[in-house]
Scaffold this active site. Sequence first.
Site, PDB file in Angstrom:
ATOM      1  N   GLU A  93       0.815  -1.204   0.000  1.00  0.00           N
ATOM      2  CA  GLU A  93       0.000   0.000   0.000  1.00  0.00           C
ATOM      3  C   GLU A  93       0.850   1.256   0.000  1.00  0.00           C
ATOM      4  OE1 GLU A  93      -3.946  -1.483   2.376  1.00  0.00           O
ATOM      5  OE2 GLU A  93      -2.350  -0.433   3.444  1.00  0.00           O
ATOM      6  N   CYS A 106       3.064   8.292   1.677  1.00  0.00           N
ATOM      7  CA  CYS A 106       3.422   7.269   2.663  1.00  0.00           C
ATOM      8  C   CYS A 106       3.751   5.986   1.911  1.00  0.00           C
ATOM      9  CB  CYS A 106       2.235   7.084   3.601  1.00  0.00           C
ATOM     10  SG  CYS A 106       2.437   5.749   4.782  1.00  0.00           S
ATOM     11  N   CYS A 113       5.503  -7.947   7.103  1.00  0.00           N
ATOM     12  CA  CYS A 113       6.466  -7.513   8.127  1.00  0.00           C
ATOM     13  C   CYS A 113       6.778  -8.704   9.015  1.00  0.00           C
ATOM     14  CB  CYS A 113       5.835  -6.385   8.959  1.00  0.00           C
ATOM     15  SG  CYS A 113       6.973  -5.522  10.064  1.00  0.00           S
ATOM     16  N   CYS A 117       3.941  -6.436  16.260  1.00  0.00           N
ATOM     17  CA  CYS A 117       3.226  -5.431  17.035  1.00  0.00           C
ATOM     18  C   CYS A 117       1.728  -5.794  17.068  1.00  0.00           C
ATOM     19  CB  CYS A 117       3.440  -4.049  16.440  1.00  0.00           C
ATOM     20  SG  CYS A 117       5.189  -3.625  16.250  1.00  0.00           S
ATOM     21  N   CYS A 120      -0.942  -3.719  15.030  1.00  0.00           N
ATOM     22  CA  CYS A 120      -0.679  -3.387  13.628  1.00  0.00           C
ATOM     23  C   CYS A 120      -1.279  -4.429  12.686  1.00  0.00           C
ATOM     24  CB  CYS A 120       0.824  -3.272  13.396  1.00  0.00           C
ATOM     25  SG  CYS A 120       1.219  -2.812  11.694  1.00  0.00           S
ATOM     26  N   CYS A 336      -7.005  -0.700   7.321  1.00  0.00           N
ATOM     27  CA  CYS A 336      -5.579  -0.515   7.256  1.00  0.00           C
ATOM     28  C   CYS A 336      -5.055   0.146   8.513  1.00  0.00           C
ATOM     29  CB  CYS A 336      -5.291   0.329   6.022  1.00  0.00           C
ATOM     30  SG  CYS A 336      -3.583   0.571   5.792  1.00  0.00           S
TER      31      CYS A 336
HETATM   32  N1  SAH Z   1       7.402  -0.388  11.204  1.00  0.00           N
HETATM   33  C1  SAH Z   1       7.499   1.037  11.243  1.00  0.00           C
HETATM   34  C2  SAH Z   1       6.715   1.743  10.161  1.00  0.00           C
HETATM   35  C3  SAH Z   1       5.327   1.243   9.853  1.00  0.00           C
HETATM   36  S1  SAH Z   1       4.091   1.528  11.078  1.00  0.00           S
HETATM   37  C4  SAH Z   1       7.111   1.555  12.629  1.00  0.00           C
HETATM   38  O1  SAH Z   1       6.680   0.765  13.464  1.00  0.00           O
HETATM   39  O2  SAH Z   1       7.270   2.749  12.901  1.00  0.00           O
HETATM   40  C5  SAH Z   1       3.876   3.277  11.044  1.00  0.00           C
HETATM   41  C6  SAH Z   1       3.210   3.840  12.270  1.00  0.00           C
HETATM   42  O3  SAH Z   1       1.853   3.377  12.361  1.00  0.00           O
HETATM   43  C7  SAH Z   1       3.872   3.474  13.589  1.00  0.00           C
HETATM   44  O4  SAH Z   1       4.040   4.631  14.384  1.00  0.00           O
HETATM   45  C8  SAH Z   1       2.863   2.547  14.251  1.00  0.00           C
HETATM   46  O5  SAH Z   1       2.949   2.622  15.660  1.00  0.00           O
HETATM   47  C9  SAH Z   1       1.549   3.096  13.713  1.00  0.00           C
HETATM   48  N2  SAH Z   1       0.435   2.154  13.736  1.00  0.00           N
HETATM   49  C10 SAH Z   1       0.478   0.836  13.450  1.00  0.00           C
HETATM   50  N3  SAH Z   1      -0.751   0.293  13.595  1.00  0.00           N
HETATM   51  C11 SAH Z   1      -1.576   1.269  13.968  1.00  0.00           C
HETATM   52  C12 SAH Z   1      -2.963   1.318  14.292  1.00  0.00           C
HETATM   53  N4  SAH Z   1      -3.736   0.240  14.235  1.00  0.00           N
HETATM   54  N5  SAH Z   1      -3.502   2.513  14.651  1.00  0.00           N
HETATM   55  C13 SAH Z   1      -2.729   3.636  14.683  1.00  0.00           C
HETATM   56  N6  SAH Z   1      -1.415   3.635  14.401  1.00  0.00           N
HETATM   57  C14 SAH Z   1      -0.833   2.469  14.061  1.00  0.00           C
END
Ligand code: SAH
Length: 355
Positions: A93, A106, A113, A117, A120, A336
């Site tokens: 994406e 973005c 990945c 987390c 995520c 997403c």
């Molecule tokens: N792996 C990297 C970049 C991708 S995630 C990282 O972790 O920074 C990009 C951002 O989206 C990160 O700050 C992460 O904490 C946030 N993020 C991931 N899932 C999310 C969600 N469900 N709601 C809000 N922010 C989220």
Amino acid sequence: MPSSVTRDLPGLTLDELAVSLQSRQRALEVLKWLSTQRAFDGSLPDEVPGVSHRVWQPFRATHRFARVLVRERSTSVDGTTKYALDVDGAVVETVRIPATGRSTICVSSQAGCTRRCVFCATKELGFVRHLKAEEMVAQYLLARAEAPADHPARNVVFMGMGEPMDNLDEVLRAVEVLTQSPFPQLRQQSVTVSTSGVLPGMARFLKESKASLALSLNATTDEVRTRVMPQNKAWPIDALLAVLRDAAKVDPERLTFIEYVLFKDVNDTDADADRLVELLRAVPSRVNLIPYNPFPGTGLETPSEARVVAFHARVMAQGQRCMVRWPRGREIAAACGQLVLAREGEGFGARAASR
Ligand code: SAH
């Protein structure tokens, strides 16, 4: 295809192109041509204006064009456009987010990945593969080509799918290409690489790149952080912040973004706000508060708007730069969770003015 093919356009730097094409002028012609491209279908054209057939043909025989196809494009009422791309068979994406007078793109650094987390959505896909630099640059060029003329794409954030530090060689190359003159010529500070806190990669990035770093902190105690980001066991909060403090000693001008996703009753209390300020005392930083974008099965919830506002006010009152990044393009980004979307006029590019 010859086995010598290792690097495709647009993943070559101007200098590399100049070597391959035996002239800087020809390399500049290729960049000019690249700036007009709206589609990346995997094959280079027969001719590029200003580059002789004699030189272009051998180049074309040994290099490909990135293959990044738009599978789906959806635009929300606020102009945020989300692309589902087929990147040489892998689905990733890219999002274009309009702000005042510019757009932020973005991009994804991996398909899927390896990180786990809890909050995520990307982890649900598992890990498919690393993206190559040319595939990251092509995401930018593609989304850029469709940006409204009054909202040129001046900023890039590596906040799509993937953990950039797990694919750092390719990410560093993509940053180098994106910031090269005369094209695409993004400012180093207008490119932000976001990490979940992969410590060795973070330390290397800070040494080798002038682009901006964002650290997804997301908690103020190791107990909570390990719960939502299991890798915190290997690289706990204080070790991560020590790397940022060291970088600040080397370059006091460097500003790091601290991403903090707010989860209801997990990390959104007044005590968390106070601890957050305390943790960041010696780290030149700006906090981006992100209300959790929920998806099923995580056991996590989004705080009320009032709680987000109160948390923000409490952090600000203690002198820590901080802003809330309210979700954009909500109706199209519903599936997403990982995408961080900026509020009008408060995107990453705004920081240059606030420095
Ligand atoms: N792996 C990297 C970049 C991708 S995630 C990282 O972790 O920074 C990009 C951002 O989206 C990160 O700050 C992460 O904490 C946030 N993020 C991931 N899932 C999310 C969600 N469900 N709601 C809000 N922010 C989220």
